[in-house]
Write an enzyme that holds these catalytic residues in place. Structure first.
Site: not given
Length: 194
Positions: A77, A175, A177
């Site tokens: 990001c 992202h 994650e």
């Protein structure tokens, strides 16, 4: 394998740590230069505003260290955006790893772009076994245009770089994650890079 997450006070750090743990690895959060240099893999996160994040990097001297790293490095990001030459956000000079300038989405679209979107035009082992048009999770108002270092694209009013790569450096605008099983596979691919 020694995995470090760069700690400079501008990160979505816990969710990255947990995502790495779910893959069976431990990631250490650090701003120690020697520890970062000696890691096998380095993750460079970022959430927030570009100019204040760059000030924090410069204050710790990490702006001089990151571009010289030799192992695989993944910017996430804002981390990816700071790896570019510059950002319109706060008129910020970046680390100059990727030869692109980050710009704001046009006024005609709502920002930030928040939520799920598709990625395509996938290149590099970062996206090994990831299907075209996979869904990933994003939160951003600024973007890197498409260029020679683009590894994946997405679209929000216009096409943009969803991922960048050059030598041992990689970046994702999204992202991983927070991108469910697809994101976990991309993180695993990163950890398996030579």
């Amino acid at each position: 394998m020694k995995i470090v997450i760069i700690d400079y006070g501008a990160g979505n750090i816990q969710s990255i740590k947990f995502a790495i743990q779910r893959l069976g690895f431990t990631a250490r959060l650090t701003n120690d230069v020697e520890e970062i240099k000696n890691a096998d893999k380095v993750i460079f996160p970022g959430v927030g505003e570009a100019s204040s994040a760059m000030r924090k990097l410069r204050a710790s001297g990490l702006d001089m260290i990151i571009p010289d790293l030799k192992q695989p490095v993944l910017g996430i990001c804002l981390g990816m955006q700071l790896m570019c030459n510059a950002s319109e956000e706060g008129n910020t000079k970046g680390l100059g790893i990727f030869d692109l300038d980050v710009v704001k989405f046009p006024l005609s679209v709502k920002v930030p772009q928040i939520g799920w979107n598709q990625i395509g035009d996938l290149k590099s082992d970062l996206f090994r076994n990831i299907p075209e048009k996979s869904h990933i999770y994003l939160v951003h108002s600024f973007y890197a245009p498409i260029g020679k270092e683009t590894l994946a694209t997405s679209e929000y009013a216009l096409p943009y770089s969803a991922a960048l790569g050059k030598a041992n450096f990689y970046g994702t605008q999204f992202h991983p994650e927070k991108s469910s099983t697809i994101g976990a596979k991309i993180l695993q691919n990163f950890l398996e890079l030579k």
